[in-house]
Design a protein around this motif. Structure first.
Motif, PDB file in Angstrom:
ATOM      1  N   TYR A  22     -12.081  -4.638  14.141  1.00 41.21           N
ATOM      2  CA  TYR A  22     -11.825  -5.135  12.789  1.00 41.21           C
ATOM      3  C   TYR A  22     -11.849  -6.661  12.742  1.00 41.21           C
ATOM      4  O   TYR A  22     -11.374  -7.329  13.647  1.00 41.21           O
ATOM      5  CB  TYR A  22     -10.454  -4.661  12.298  1.00 41.21           C
ATOM      6  N   ASN A  35      -1.481  -8.233   0.763  1.00 42.66           N
ATOM      7  CA  ASN A  35      -2.059  -7.407   1.819  1.00 42.66           C
ATOM      8  C   ASN A  35      -3.241  -8.108   2.476  1.00 42.66           C
ATOM      9  O   ASN A  35      -3.932  -8.915   1.856  1.00 42.66           O
ATOM     10  CB  ASN A  35      -2.533  -6.069   1.247  1.00 42.66           C
ATOM     11  N   LYS A  39     -12.469  -5.660   7.691  1.00 43.69           N
ATOM     12  CA  LYS A  39     -13.731  -4.928   7.661  1.00 43.69           C
ATOM     13  C   LYS A  39     -13.966  -4.328   9.030  1.00 43.69           C
ATOM     14  O   LYS A  39     -13.811  -4.987  10.048  1.00 43.69           O
ATOM     15  CB  LYS A  39     -14.889  -5.848   7.301  1.00 43.69           C
ATOM     16  N   GLU A  40     -14.347  -3.068   9.027  1.00 41.06           N
ATOM     17  CA  GLU A  40     -14.621  -2.379  10.281  1.00 41.06           C
ATOM     18  C   GLU A  40     -16.034  -2.707  10.736  1.00 41.06           C
ATOM     19  O   GLU A  40     -16.974  -2.738   9.942  1.00 41.06           O
ATOM     20  CB  GLU A  40     -14.465  -0.869  10.097  1.00 41.06           C
ATOM     21  N   THR A  45     -16.582   0.034   5.710  1.00 42.51           N
ATOM     22  CA  THR A  45     -15.211   0.458   5.484  1.00 42.51           C
ATOM     23  C   THR A  45     -14.274  -0.746   5.538  1.00 42.51           C
ATOM     24  O   THR A  45     -14.376  -1.573   6.436  1.00 42.51           O
ATOM     25  CB  THR A  45     -14.785   1.478   6.557  1.00 42.51           C
ATOM     26  N   VAL A  47     -10.074  -1.901   5.369  1.00 44.44           N
ATOM     27  CA  VAL A  47      -8.722  -1.418   5.591  1.00 44.44           C
ATOM     28  C   VAL A  47      -7.754  -2.471   5.065  1.00 44.44           C
ATOM     29  O   VAL A  47      -7.896  -3.647   5.375  1.00 44.44           O
ATOM     30  CB  VAL A  47      -8.467  -1.169   7.098  1.00 44.44           C
ATOM     31  N   LYS A  48      -6.762  -2.029   4.256  1.00 45.53           N
ATOM     32  CA  LYS A  48      -5.739  -2.927   3.739  1.00 45.53           C
ATOM     33  C   LYS A  48      -4.443  -2.672   4.483  1.00 45.53           C
ATOM     34  O   LYS A  48      -3.995  -1.542   4.589  1.00 45.53           O
ATOM     35  CB  LYS A  48      -5.496  -2.651   2.251  1.00 45.53           C
ATOM     36  N   LYS A  49      -3.850  -3.750   4.981  1.00 46.08           N
ATOM     37  CA  LYS A  49      -2.573  -3.639   5.700  1.00 46.08           C
ATOM     38  C   LYS A  49      -1.662  -4.773   5.246  1.00 46.08           C
ATOM     39  O   LYS A  49      -2.107  -5.900   5.035  1.00 46.08           O
ATOM     40  CB  LYS A  49      -2.774  -3.772   7.214  1.00 46.08           C
ATOM     41  N   PHE A  59      -2.349  -1.777  15.504  1.00 43.22           N
ATOM     42  CA  PHE A  59      -3.574  -2.181  14.812  1.00 43.22           C
ATOM     43  C   PHE A  59      -4.062  -3.555  15.262  1.00 43.22           C
ATOM     44  O   PHE A  59      -5.264  -3.788  15.347  1.00 43.22           O
ATOM     45  CB  PHE A  59      -3.331  -2.172  13.296  1.00 43.22           C
TER      46      PHE A  59
END
Length: 165
Positions: A22, A35, A39-40, A45, A47-49, A59
């Motif tokens: 990521y 957040n 990006k993977e 894809t 991802v929000k964290k 992660f």
């Protein structure tokens, strides 16, 4: 020969597959966003964290180390700004109510100026506002003291200046 081909294919795989999966999405303004968006690698894809989710899990082991440094820097600035005091209420007689996350202080201007720790934790604009109004009030008191005729002149009629600390 076979060993050599295996060696070459492993080198090529290592070049085209990074050690991290990521990377931080640079199109988002993280000064306002809560957040973090990642990006993977190799897909579309995202991802929000949140910061709490990043700290709690594994992660971060899969994130680019440069991005981790940026995240830590921004989160440190957010922490510093969340601990600052801001003026929430201004009362008469030079009394101020300062609030921060979970803290509330009611203080006079003179106490504020004398307490260096509170001044350091107060927002710069609010601290200068309190100091200005406190100094302005003190200046008016000194001017009023000096303008009274009985205190500003000696018996001989000559004006004197008294230093007040």
């Amino acid at each position: 020969m076979r060993l050599y081909l295996l060696f070459i294919t492993n080198k090529i795989k290592r070049i085209f597959s990074p050690a991290f999966i990521y990377t931080l999405d640079r199109t988002v303004d993280y000064t306002n966003e809560i957040n973090w968006v990642f990006k993977e690698y190799g897909t579309h894809t995202f991802v929000k964290k949140s910061w709490a989710q990043l700290k709690g899990g594994y992660f971060l082991r899969q994130v680019n180390p440069r991005d981790i440094a940026i995240i830590a820097e921004v989160e440190a600035m957010r922490k510093i700004n969340s601990d600052k005091f801001y003026i929430s209420k201004e009362s008469r007689m030079d009394i101020w109510t300062l609030t921060s996350t979970g803290k509330k202080i009611t203080i006079t201007g003179q106490e504020f100026i004398k307490d260096r720790e509170i001044v350091n934790y107060t927002d710069v604009m609010d601290a200068s506002r309190i100091a200005y109004h406190t100094g302005f009030k003190k200046g008016r008191e000194i001017a009023e003291y000096l303008s009274t005729p009985s205190l500003s002149k000696k018996e001989g009629g000559k004006p004197t200046l008294t230093i007040i600390k």
